[in-house]
Design an enzyme around this catalytic site. Sequence first.
Site, mmCIF file in Angstrom:
data_model
loop_
_atom_site.group_PDB
_atom_site.id
_atom_site.type_symbol
_atom_site.label_atom_id
_atom_site.label_comp_id
_atom_site.label_asym_id
_atom_site.label_seq_id
_atom_site.Cartn_x
_atom_site.Cartn_y
_atom_site.Cartn_z
ATOM 1 N N ASP A 34 5.351 10.345 3.836
ATOM 2 C CA ASP A 34 5.537 8.891 3.912
ATOM 3 C C ASP A 34 7.017 8.564 4.017
ATOM 4 O OD1 ASP A 34 4.905 6.264 4.115
ATOM 5 O OD2 ASP A 34 4.280 5.992 2.039
ATOM 6 N N PHE B 130 1.058 -1.341 -2.481
ATOM 7 C CA PHE B 130 0.530 -2.647 -2.871
ATOM 8 C C PHE B 130 1.453 -3.755 -2.395
ATOM 9 C CE2 PHE B 130 3.472 -1.435 -6.209
ATOM 10 C CZ PHE B 130 4.175 -2.603 -6.436
ATOM 11 N N GLU C 63 2.425 -7.634 -4.182
ATOM 12 C CA GLU C 63 2.172 -8.343 -5.445
ATOM 13 C C GLU C 63 3.000 -9.616 -5.543
ATOM 14 O OE1 GLU C 63 1.225 -6.233 -9.348
ATOM 15 O OE2 GLU C 63 3.372 -6.636 -9.540
ATOM 16 N N HIS D 185 5.244 -2.781 -1.470
ATOM 17 C CA HIS D 185 5.490 -1.340 -1.558
ATOM 18 C C HIS D 185 4.657 -0.651 -0.480
ATOM 19 C CE1 HIS D 185 4.653 2.661 -3.886
ATOM 20 N NE2 HIS D 185 5.558 2.838 -2.934
ATOM 21 N N HIS E 98 12.110 5.074 -9.214
ATOM 22 C CA HIS E 98 11.519 4.061 -8.326
ATOM 23 C C HIS E 98 10.317 3.369 -8.945
ATOM 24 C CE1 HIS E 98 8.189 6.746 -7.610
ATOM 25 N NE2 HIS E 98 7.747 6.092 -6.564
#
Length: 365
Positions: free
Chosen positions: A66, A127, A129, A157, A286
Amino acid sequence: MDNIVKVIKSEKSWMESNAVDQLKKVAELKGVVKAVGLPDLHIGKTPVGASFITKDVIYPHLIGNDIGCGMALFSTNINKGKFKFDKVRGKLERLDGLESIDISHLIEEIHLPMKEALGTIGSGNHFAEFQQIDKVYDQDLLDELDINKGCVYLLVHSGSRGYGEYILRKYIEEHSCQKGLKENSEGYIEYFKDHDSAIEFGMLNRELIAYRLLSAIGAKDGNKLLDSTHNSIAIKELNGEKLYVHRKGAAPADVGCVVIAGTRGSNSYIVKPQANSFEYAFSVAHGAGRRWNRLSCKERLEHVYPNKSVREKLLGSNLIYNDRSIIYEEAPEAYKSIDKVIEDMLNEDMIKVVASLKPLITYKA
């Protein structure tokens, strides 16, 4: 080895010994000159919550598939007093996925591979948020960031989706990159081109996720206030030497303020890194970091929570999701305490806390 490896934790902080062992194993790779385990360190295919500095060689497998994953904070232009929880949640629950919001006009001129995946969150711990400021620790720094404690914000994120997976697989199969790519070699040069493209993909992806979510609730376009990448290889010049900082689940300490994400239902934090140094591999934590791997979560929790109370106990009413497996995988118990992670870095004078962010609605569909 003792001067190469550094693990940041207090005596009271929990950290699995296998994660530290994995960190030390990576430190044995040729060219590694520093290996730092941050307070959110945990086991992965390679250590997560870690930063490695190398010389003369890079190891793409250390940052994983990623590439470009990171956190971005956006304004919403919504006063927290006008944020109607039930109304916003209803709008988001009625969405047929983020893909239902058209962004074709925004990506028409974009020339990135797999751009059809742009604007999507992905699986795992990714996510988006909606949040509000819970506590202000440094008002002056908050003002510098143009963040108002009376407003609602959106934290995203996510990363490069399938593009990053494609890149890693390519360099494993064609260049055996897990053995290292020598500086200025053909594989090294090609990898950095693809790597930088994936970093761009991840940043744009977070912007388009924010666009879609803000459009869905009828908010005005939000401004991106903070954005940091925690899966990458960065080039750093130090005392005339070129070094390579490999971050896997580690936020950069050299880009100003960053957001360190909390666990399900807990606060996140805006912090300003203070220790931008070789000793800490130019990085900070993080997030909270996992206590349990995903495969074991259901087995650990399904007997604790009867089916009828699973959603209430593990998720509450503020999570919108379409994959039932995350009920267990993303349970608060599966993660470390974000407050302890923050405390451990404060004890090392690595960060200054600017503000905490309280979750309102989390979107993972």
